[in-house]
Design a protein around this motif. Structure first.
Motif, PDB file in Angstrom:
ATOM      1  N   SER A  97      -5.200 -10.595 -67.047  1.00 54.94           N
ATOM      2  CA  SER A  97      -4.261 -11.102 -66.042  1.00 54.94           C
ATOM      3  C   SER A  97      -2.824 -11.021 -66.536  1.00 54.94           C
ATOM      4  N   PHE A  98      -1.912 -10.995 -65.592  1.00 53.39           N
ATOM      5  CA  PHE A  98      -0.487 -10.947 -65.912  1.00 53.39           C
ATOM      6  C   PHE A  98       0.275 -11.744 -64.852  1.00 53.39           C
ATOM      7  N   PRO A  99       1.450 -12.260 -65.185  1.00 55.41           N
ATOM      8  CA  PRO A  99       2.196 -13.073 -64.225  1.00 55.41           C
ATOM      9  C   PRO A  99       2.896 -12.215 -63.168  1.00 55.41           C
ATOM     10  N   LEU A 100       2.927 -12.714 -61.969  1.00 57.46           N
ATOM     11  CA  LEU A 100       3.601 -12.030 -60.867  1.00 57.46           C
ATOM     12  C   LEU A 100       4.455 -13.049 -60.122  1.00 57.46           C
ATOM     13  N   ARG A 101       5.749 -12.791 -60.070  1.00 59.94           N
ATOM     14  CA  ARG A 101       6.666 -13.739 -59.432  1.00 59.94           C
ATOM     15  C   ARG A 101       6.820 -13.409 -57.954  1.00 59.94           C
ATOM     16  N   LEU A 102       6.520 -14.405 -57.112  1.00 56.87           N
ATOM     17  CA  LEU A 102       6.638 -14.275 -55.662  1.00 56.87           C
ATOM     18  C   LEU A 102       7.372 -15.511 -55.143  1.00 56.87           C
ATOM     19  N   GLU A 103       8.663 -15.358 -54.937  1.00 57.73           N
ATOM     20  CA  GLU A 103       9.489 -16.508 -54.590  1.00 57.73           C
ATOM     21  C   GLU A 103       9.088 -17.137 -53.267  1.00 57.73           C
ATOM     22  N   TYR A 104       8.804 -16.309 -52.271  1.00 51.33           N
ATOM     23  CA  TYR A 104       8.464 -16.881 -50.961  1.00 51.33           C
ATOM     24  C   TYR A 104       7.121 -17.616 -51.019  1.00 51.33           C
ATOM     25  N   PHE A 105       6.154 -17.054 -51.710  1.00 51.69           N
ATOM     26  CA  PHE A 105       4.863 -17.722 -51.857  1.00 51.69           C
ATOM     27  C   PHE A 105       5.045 -19.098 -52.492  1.00 51.69           C
ATOM     28  N   GLY A 106       5.844 -19.145 -53.566  1.00 46.54           N
ATOM     29  CA  GLY A 106       6.063 -20.415 -54.241  1.00 46.54           C
ATOM     30  C   GLY A 106       6.697 -21.451 -53.336  1.00 46.54           C
ATOM     31  N   LYS A 107       7.694 -21.031 -52.588  1.00 40.13           N
ATOM     32  CA  LYS A 107       8.394 -21.959 -51.693  1.00 40.13           C
ATOM     33  C   LYS A 107       7.487 -22.437 -50.562  1.00 40.13           C
ATOM     34  N   ALA A 108       6.776 -21.519 -49.919  1.00 38.48           N
ATOM     35  CA  ALA A 108       5.949 -21.873 -48.769  1.00 38.48           C
ATOM     36  C   ALA A 108       4.730 -22.707 -49.165  1.00 38.48           C
ATOM     37  N   LEU A 109       4.162 -22.414 -50.343  1.00 42.99           N
ATOM     38  CA  LEU A 109       2.960 -23.124 -50.789  1.00 42.99           C
ATOM     39  C   LEU A 109       3.286 -24.340 -51.646  1.00 42.99           C
ATOM     40  N   GLU A 110       4.586 -24.539 -51.905  1.00 41.40           N
ATOM     41  CA  GLU A 110       5.051 -25.657 -52.725  1.00 41.40           C
ATOM     42  C   GLU A 110       4.408 -25.615 -54.109  1.00 41.40           C
ATOM     43  N   GLN A 111       4.443 -24.416 -54.715  1.00 43.33           N
ATOM     44  CA  GLN A 111       3.938 -24.195 -56.062  1.00 43.33           C
ATOM     45  C   GLN A 111       5.028 -23.521 -56.887  1.00 43.33           C
ATOM     46  N   GLU A 112       4.748 -23.397 -58.182  1.00 43.82           N
ATOM     47  CA  GLU A 112       5.595 -22.544 -59.002  1.00 43.82           C
ATOM     48  C   GLU A 112       5.501 -21.127 -58.450  1.00 43.82           C
ATOM     49  N   SER A 175      -9.566 -37.580 -43.739  1.00 40.94           N
ATOM     50  CA  SER A 175      -8.132 -37.474 -44.023  1.00 40.94           C
ATOM     51  C   SER A 175      -7.864 -36.995 -45.438  1.00 40.94           C
ATOM     52  N   ASP A 176      -8.818 -37.211 -46.351  1.00 45.86           N
ATOM     53  CA  ASP A 176      -8.674 -36.738 -47.727  1.00 45.86           C
ATOM     54  C   ASP A 176      -8.958 -35.243 -47.846  1.00 45.86           C
ATOM     55  N   PHE A 177      -9.993 -34.782 -47.137  1.00 45.53           N
ATOM     56  CA  PHE A 177     -10.470 -33.424 -47.339  1.00 45.53           C
ATOM     57  C   PHE A 177     -10.048 -32.439 -46.255  1.00 45.53           C
ATOM     58  N   MET A 178     -10.192 -32.829 -44.991  1.00 43.84           N
ATOM     59  CA  MET A 178      -9.875 -31.919 -43.897  1.00 43.84           C
ATOM     60  C   MET A 178      -9.175 -32.653 -42.767  1.00 43.84           C
ATOM     61  N   PRO A 179      -7.962 -33.111 -43.006  1.00 40.72           N
ATOM     62  CA  PRO A 179      -7.235 -33.827 -41.954  1.00 40.72           C
ATOM     63  C   PRO A 179      -6.886 -32.894 -40.798  1.00 40.72           C
ATOM     64  N   GLY A 180      -6.618 -33.471 -39.666  1.00 40.17           N
ATOM     65  CA  GLY A 180      -6.181 -32.675 -38.537  1.00 40.17           C
ATOM     66  C   GLY A 180      -4.805 -32.094 -38.802  1.00 40.17           C
ATOM     67  N   ILE A 181      -4.656 -30.786 -38.635  1.00 35.89           N
ATOM     68  CA  ILE A 181      -3.363 -30.128 -38.826  1.00 35.89           C
ATOM     69  C   ILE A 181      -3.105 -29.185 -37.662  1.00 35.89           C
ATOM     70  N   SER A 182      -1.851 -28.865 -37.443  1.00 31.89           N
ATOM     71  CA  SER A 182      -1.513 -27.999 -36.313  1.00 31.89           C
ATOM     72  C   SER A 182      -0.543 -26.887 -36.686  1.00 31.89           C
ATOM     73  N   THR A 183       0.001 -26.911 -37.906  1.00 34.60           N
ATOM     74  CA  THR A 183       0.964 -25.896 -38.309  1.00 34.60           C
ATOM     75  C   THR A 183       0.578 -25.298 -39.665  1.00 34.60           C
ATOM     76  N   PRO A 184       0.942 -24.048 -39.914  1.00 31.59           N
ATOM     77  CA  PRO A 184       0.654 -23.426 -41.209  1.00 31.59           C
ATOM     78  C   PRO A 184       1.289 -24.175 -42.377  1.00 31.59           C
ATOM     79  N   GLN A 185       2.453 -24.783 -42.142  1.00 29.67           N
ATOM     80  CA  GLN A 185       3.151 -25.484 -43.213  1.00 29.67           C
ATOM     81  C   GLN A 185       2.320 -26.631 -43.794  1.00 29.67           C
ATOM     82  N   GLU A 186       1.486 -27.240 -42.956  1.00 26.80           N
ATOM     83  CA  GLU A 186       0.667 -28.363 -43.418  1.00 26.80           C
ATOM     84  C   GLU A 186      -0.425 -27.931 -44.396  1.00 26.80           C
ATOM     85  N   LEU A 187      -0.734 -26.642 -44.427  1.00 23.17           N
ATOM     86  CA  LEU A 187      -1.763 -26.151 -45.331  1.00 23.17           C
ATOM     87  C   LEU A 187      -1.340 -26.242 -46.792  1.00 23.17           C
ATOM     88  N   SER A 188      -0.052 -26.321 -47.059  1.00 19.47           N
ATOM     89  CA  SER A 188       0.418 -26.402 -48.445  1.00 19.47           C
ATOM     90  C   SER A 188      -0.091 -27.655 -49.147  1.00 19.47           C
TER      91      SER A 188
END
Length: 240
Positions: A97-112, A175-188
């Motif tokens: 494996s090797f590191p791959l920097r993806l700025e948009y992925f990090g921002k949208a998924l709220e990860q490094e 609510s812990d495992f599969m809460p009701g969501i309606s937008t992609p942003q909530e998946l983060s």
């Protein structure tokens, strides 16, 4: 959704509840104990990891030594009489494996924004051999990361209601495992991108951990940026 030492107690709480619901009865207890031990080890909770791995080992000695080399080496070091099963004899585990920097992925998924990436050959085996097609796939991903991730999250959101019915969590844990969501942003809040796999043929796989199935995870396979398959984690690294 992060996995570090500080999150170990919460992770164990989730795993404990999952034993009672959904798909927990598909595997014998030693498989569940092994998985809990592996998760604890990833969270750097070594004492908890050792406790679960001992339970798994006492129930089925061979299973523990046919899974992750990292787990096998950790547990073997704590045995009074260390042993290695034939599968691991004269075999060195190589991490390609090797590191791959993806700025948009990090921002949208709220990860490094640096993700673990691996090349796979036609047999879905890790390889350190680059190719023009694999290199082009990485460049395509970098240049189109917003469109690609938007498509992935949209596909997950589309399938989410169906999965809610399949897993059928009771109201007190939903609510812990599969809460009701309606937008992609909530998946983060429910997903964490673990690995990216680059295959030939313009295919790129994405392996996620997910709150509703920490054992089997979530896999998405794309081709030329479009989702072509979605399911458990293995979908992300299967060549076919």
């Amino acid at each position: 959704m992060s996995t570090n030492g500080r999150d170990a107690p919460n992770m164990l709480r989730w795993l404990g509840k999952m034993d009672k619901y959904a798909r927990s009865n598909e595997n014998p207890p030693y498989v569940s104990d092994y998985y809990k031990g592996e998760c604890c080890l990833e969270c750097e909770a070594e004492q908890e990891a050792l406790k679960f791995l001992r339970k798994s080992y006492e129930a089925n000695e061979e299973h523990l030594f046919t899974r992750s080399p990292k787990v096998a080496e950790f547990f073997n070091a704590h045995l009074a009489e260390p042993k290695i099963f034939p599968k691991f004899e004269d075999e060195e585990y190589e991490d390609f494996s090797f590191p791959l920097r993806l700025e948009y992925f990090g921002k949208a998924l709220e990860q490094e924004d640096e993700f673990c990436c691996t090349f796979l050959d036609e047999d879905s085996e890790e390889t350190d051999e680059s190719s023009r097609m694999r290199s082009n796939a990485i460049e395509f991903l970098k240049q189109n990361q917003e469109e690609i991730l938007t498509g992935i999250l949209a596909e997950i959101l589309k399938n989410y209601p169906k999965w809610q019915k399949i897993y059928d969590y009771p109201s007190e844990t939903k609510s812990d495992f599969m809460p009701g969501i309606s937008t992609p942003q909530e998946l983060s809040e429910l997903l964490e991108l673990q690995n990216i796999y680059i295959l030939d043929g313009a295919k790129i796989g994405f392996e996620f951990s997910c709150s509703w199935d920490m054992e089997h995870g979530l896999g998405v396979m794309t081709r030329k940026g479009k989702v072509i398959n979605i399911g458990e984690a293995e979908v992300a690294f299967m060549a076919i």
